[in-house]
Design a protein around this motif. Structure first.
Motif, PDB file in Angstrom:
ATOM      1  N   ILE A 128      61.251  57.667  47.509  1.00 51.93           N
ATOM      2  CA  ILE A 128      61.679  57.839  46.123  1.00 51.93           C
ATOM      3  C   ILE A 128      61.067  56.724  45.284  1.00 51.93           C
ATOM      4  CG2 ILE A 128      63.695  57.787  44.576  1.00 51.93           C
ATOM      5  CD1 ILE A 128      65.294  59.079  46.878  1.00 51.93           C
ATOM      6  N   THR A 129      60.607  57.064  44.103  1.00 53.37           N
ATOM      7  CA  THR A 129      59.985  56.078  43.222  1.00 53.37           C
ATOM      8  C   THR A 129      60.999  55.013  42.812  1.00 53.37           C
ATOM      9  OG1 THR A 129      60.468  57.477  41.307  1.00 53.37           O
ATOM     10  CG2 THR A 129      58.280  57.699  42.318  1.00 53.37           C
ATOM     11  N   PRO A 130      60.525  53.777  42.547  1.00 52.24           N
ATOM     12  CA  PRO A 130      61.450  52.710  42.128  1.00 52.24           C
ATOM     13  C   PRO A 130      62.251  53.063  40.881  1.00 52.24           C
ATOM     14  CG  PRO A 130      59.317  51.788  42.715  1.00 52.24           C
ATOM     15  CD  PRO A 130      59.148  53.273  42.728  1.00 52.24           C
ATOM     16  N   SER A 131      61.705  53.915  40.035  1.00 52.79           N
ATOM     17  CA  SER A 131      62.424  54.336  38.826  1.00 52.79           C
ATOM     18  C   SER A 131      63.541  55.327  39.121  1.00 52.79           C
ATOM     19  CB  SER A 131      61.444  54.978  37.840  1.00 52.79           C
ATOM     20  OG  SER A 131      60.930  56.202  38.392  1.00 52.79           O
ATOM     21  N   GLY A 132      63.512  55.914  40.309  1.00 57.98           N
ATOM     22  CA  GLY A 132      64.495  56.926  40.665  1.00 57.98           C
ATOM     23  C   GLY A 132      64.250  58.275  40.038  1.00 57.98           C
ATOM     24  N   GLN A 133      63.057  58.494  39.501  1.00 57.83           N
ATOM     25  CA  GLN A 133      62.782  59.749  38.793  1.00 57.83           C
ATOM     26  C   GLN A 133      62.231  60.849  39.698  1.00 57.83           C
ATOM     27  OE1 GLN A 133      60.193  58.409  35.604  1.00 57.83           O
ATOM     28  NE2 GLN A 133      61.919  58.220  34.211  1.00 57.83           N
ATOM     29  N   PHE A 134      61.522  60.462  40.771  1.00 56.82           N
ATOM     30  CA  PHE A 134      60.874  61.465  41.622  1.00 56.82           C
ATOM     31  C   PHE A 134      61.025  61.114  43.102  1.00 56.82           C
ATOM     32  CE2 PHE A 134      58.575  61.483  37.589  1.00 56.82           C
ATOM     33  CZ  PHE A 134      58.559  62.836  37.275  1.00 56.82           C
ATOM     34  N   ALA A 135      61.075  62.169  43.924  1.00 60.16           N
ATOM     35  CA  ALA A 135      60.994  62.021  45.380  1.00 60.16           C
ATOM     36  C   ALA A 135      59.716  62.697  45.852  1.00 60.16           C
ATOM     37  CB  ALA A 135      62.202  62.651  46.062  1.00 60.16           C
ATOM     38  N   TYR A 136      59.054  62.071  46.798  1.00 62.21           N
ATOM     39  CA  TYR A 136      57.824  62.595  47.379  1.00 62.21           C
ATOM     40  C   TYR A 136      58.085  62.915  48.851  1.00 62.21           C
ATOM     41  CZ  TYR A 136      55.167  61.380  43.199  1.00 62.21           C
ATOM     42  OH  TYR A 136      54.680  61.328  41.910  1.00 62.21           O
ATOM     43  N   VAL A 137      57.827  64.179  49.231  1.00 65.96           N
ATOM     44  CA  VAL A 137      58.154  64.687  50.568  1.00 65.96           C
ATOM     45  C   VAL A 137      56.876  65.125  51.271  1.00 65.96           C
ATOM     46  CG1 VAL A 137      59.421  66.450  51.865  1.00 65.96           C
ATOM     47  CG2 VAL A 137      60.413  65.473  49.776  1.00 65.96           C
ATOM     48  N   THR A 138      56.623  64.566  52.460  1.00 63.27           N
ATOM     49  CA  THR A 138      55.457  65.006  53.230  1.00 63.27           C
ATOM     50  C   THR A 138      55.819  66.253  54.030  1.00 63.27           C
ATOM     51  OG1 THR A 138      56.013  63.603  55.145  1.00 63.27           O
ATOM     52  CG2 THR A 138      54.599  62.652  53.449  1.00 63.27           C
ATOM     53  N   ASN A 139      54.998  67.284  53.897  1.00 66.10           N
ATOM     54  CA  ASN A 139      55.182  68.538  54.639  1.00 66.10           C
ATOM     55  C   ASN A 139      54.163  68.552  55.782  1.00 66.10           C
ATOM     56  OD1 ASN A 139      57.159  69.663  52.710  1.00 66.10           O
ATOM     57  ND2 ASN A 139      55.416  69.653  51.313  1.00 66.10           N
ATOM     58  N   GLN A 140      54.669  68.315  56.989  1.00 65.83           N
ATOM     59  CA  GLN A 140      53.792  68.051  58.128  1.00 65.83           C
ATOM     60  C   GLN A 140      52.821  69.182  58.436  1.00 65.83           C
ATOM     61  OE1 GLN A 140      55.742  67.809  61.954  1.00 65.83           O
ATOM     62  NE2 GLN A 140      54.229  66.361  62.743  1.00 65.83           N
ATOM     63  N   LEU A 141      53.296  70.420  58.450  1.00 66.03           N
ATOM     64  CA  LEU A 141      52.466  71.507  58.974  1.00 66.03           C
ATOM     65  C   LEU A 141      51.547  72.150  57.949  1.00 66.03           C
ATOM     66  CD1 LEU A 141      54.871  73.266  61.519  1.00 66.03           C
ATOM     67  CD2 LEU A 141      53.234  71.405  61.878  1.00 66.03           C
ATOM     68  N   ASP A 142      51.758  71.881  56.663  1.00 66.99           N
ATOM     69  CA  ASP A 142      50.795  72.430  55.704  1.00 66.99           C
ATOM     70  C   ASP A 142      49.985  71.343  54.993  1.00 66.99           C
ATOM     71  OD1 ASP A 142      52.608  71.497  53.821  1.00 66.99           O
ATOM     72  OD2 ASP A 142      53.289  73.478  53.203  1.00 66.99           O
ATOM     73  N   GLY A 143      50.124  70.101  55.454  1.00 67.40           N
ATOM     74  CA  GLY A 143      49.280  69.030  54.931  1.00 67.40           C
ATOM     75  C   GLY A 143      49.439  68.779  53.448  1.00 67.40           C
ATOM     76  N   THR A 144      50.677  68.807  52.973  1.00 71.61           N
ATOM     77  CA  THR A 144      50.922  68.613  51.544  1.00 71.61           C
ATOM     78  C   THR A 144      52.070  67.628  51.320  1.00 71.61           C
ATOM     79  OG1 THR A 144      52.511  70.438  51.375  1.00 71.61           O
ATOM     80  CG2 THR A 144      50.167  70.961  51.009  1.00 71.61           C
ATOM     81  N   VAL A 145      52.206  67.256  50.056  1.00 74.12           N
ATOM     82  CA  VAL A 145      53.346  66.448  49.609  1.00 74.12           C
ATOM     83  C   VAL A 145      53.992  67.180  48.437  1.00 74.12           C
ATOM     84  CG1 VAL A 145      54.053  64.279  48.528  1.00 74.12           C
ATOM     85  CG2 VAL A 145      52.325  64.259  50.354  1.00 74.12           C
ATOM     86  N   SER A 146      55.295  67.456  48.559  1.00 78.68           N
ATOM     87  CA  SER A 146      56.053  68.067  47.458  1.00 78.68           C
ATOM     88  C   SER A 146      56.614  66.972  46.567  1.00 78.68           C
ATOM     89  CB  SER A 146      57.215  68.913  47.998  1.00 78.68           C
ATOM     90  OG  SER A 146      56.747  69.994  48.766  1.00 78.68           O
ATOM     91  N   VAL A 147      56.508  67.165  45.261  1.00 78.07           N
ATOM     92  CA  VAL A 147      57.047  66.217  44.281  1.00 78.07           C
ATOM     93  C   VAL A 147      58.301  66.822  43.665  1.00 78.07           C
ATOM     94  CG1 VAL A 147      56.578  64.822  42.245  1.00 78.07           C
ATOM     95  CG2 VAL A 147      54.693  65.449  43.790  1.00 78.07           C
ATOM     96  N   ILE A 148      59.439  66.155  43.877  1.00 73.54           N
ATOM     97  CA  ILE A 148      60.710  66.645  43.357  1.00 73.54           C
ATOM     98  C   ILE A 148      61.121  65.788  42.163  1.00 73.54           C
ATOM     99  CG2 ILE A 148      63.152  67.070  43.872  1.00 73.54           C
ATOM    100  CD1 ILE A 148      62.361  67.220  46.847  1.00 73.54           C
ATOM    101  N   ARG A 149      61.394  66.422  41.032  1.00 68.89           N
ATOM    102  CA  ARG A 149      61.934  65.719  39.862  1.00 68.89           C
ATOM    103  C   ARG A 149      63.449  65.610  40.060  1.00 68.89           C
ATOM    104  NH1 ARG A 149      60.157  68.864  35.101  1.00 68.89           N
ATOM    105  NH2 ARG A 149      61.832  70.259  35.769  1.00 68.89           N
TER     106      ARG A 149
END
Length: 326
Positions: A128-149
């Motif tokens: 989670i960003t220091p600002s608390g605004q976004f979470a970044y999630v690594t998706n292992q099997l599709d090689g991506t990162v989801s950005v959650i607001r």
């Protein structure tokens, strides 16, 4: 009362998993806490009062109270949870559920799951960003990162990174995210202002964890198949050193003062202590079976006072004897 620092280490092997508690002043394991099946990720609230441990086989999260290291609650989440991060304000925990491709949102005031968010294929690591605004999630099997607001828990972007991303860390200034890709032996650097991958760094074989120093100058990446830790200088994203540690290093955490790193060596059942001033391994601490992840906190604990020695004094009559030296 005194301020004391502790490392909490998840041990995944065995019928029921455990968490080893290491007192950092002398690197002694002072307690072993039984939790659920295959404890994986671990996170500590900003006030240091609670440790949240993700139990992958139990599909729940154990809550440990640090004052006495007792499990006070188990929270049911999604299927096969793997990672966890807590918001900087300490109000919510976000848990990646690897087997149902979701993230559970736990409200920490009452430890209730208040929302479930769909993400990519086998979500693993989260930061989670220091600002608390976004979470970044690594998706292992599709090689991506989801950005959650986090204001509305919506996925606002998906970023392609390398093969099999399993962990993620964000710099203290909130400008960059570093993602170890275990399938390609690299670390992707994401610029968070526009969520672009701006660089890919070659590290060791099967990088499986990451921690960034509190001053934001270095990233430390355990390479599970190389039995090493790569040191990345963040100013130019160069690997400046490779440190040999134990067998199959995975998790890593850095002390709040930035002086030491603790690395979980899964196949050695121990934790390497690295002195960051010269990047030397100075000690190994034996923990439980198959340690995986590490989290560190500083909390107020009672001073250890030796037991009082009770002495009984009896009435003794003394007779003075005078010798004649003459």
């Amino acid at each position: 009362m005194s301020l004391q620092s502790f490392a909490y280490v998840t041990n995944v092997s065995g019928a029921n998993g455990t968490v080893s508690v290491i007192r950092l002043s002398d690197n002694i394991v002072v307690q072993t806490v039984p939790v659920g099946g295959v404890p994986f990720g671990i996170a500590i609230t900003p006030n240091g009062q609670f440790v949240y441990v993700v139990n992958s086989f139990g599909s729940n999260v154990s809550v440990i109270q640090t004052s006495d290291n007792m499990v006070i609650q188990n929270i049911t989440v999604g299927v096969g949870p793997l990672g966890i991060a807590i918001t900087p304000n300490g109000q919510f925990a976000y848990v990646t559920n690897g087997n149902d491709d979701t993230v559970s949102v736990i409200r920490l005031s009452d430890n209730m799951v208040v929302q479930t968010i769909a993400v990519g294929d086998r979500p693993f690591g989260i930061a989670i960003t220091p600002s608390g605004q976004f979470a970044y999630v690594t998706n292992q099997l599709d090689g991506t990162v989801s950005v959650i607001r986090l204001s509305d828990n919506m996925v606002v972007q998906t970023i392609t990174v390398g093969s099999l991303p399993v962990a993620i860390a964000i710099t203290p200034n909130g400008q960059f995210a570093y993602v170890p890709n275990s399938g390609s032996g690299t670390v992707s650097v994401i610029r968070l202002s526009d969520n672009m991958v701006i660089q890919t760094i070659n590290v060791g074989s099967t990088p499986s964890g990451i921690a960034i120093t509190p001053n934001g100058q270095f990233a430390y990446v355990p390479n599970t198949s190389s039995d090493t830790v790569s040191v990345i200088r963040i100013s130019d994203n160069m690997v400046i050193q490779t440190i040999t540690v134990g067998d199959a290093p995975r998790g890593i955490a850095i002390t709040p003062n930035g002086q030491f790193a603790y690395v979980a060596n899964t196949d050695d059942n121990n934790v390497s202590v690295i002195r960051l001033s010269d990047n030397m391994e100075i000690q190994t601490v034996t923990v439980g079976n198959s340690p995986l992840r590490v989290a560190i906190t500083t909390i107020t604990k009672p001073l250890s006072i030796p037991p009082t020695l009770k002495v009984t004094v009896f009435n003794i009559e003394l007779t003075a004897i005078v010798y004649d030296n003459g």
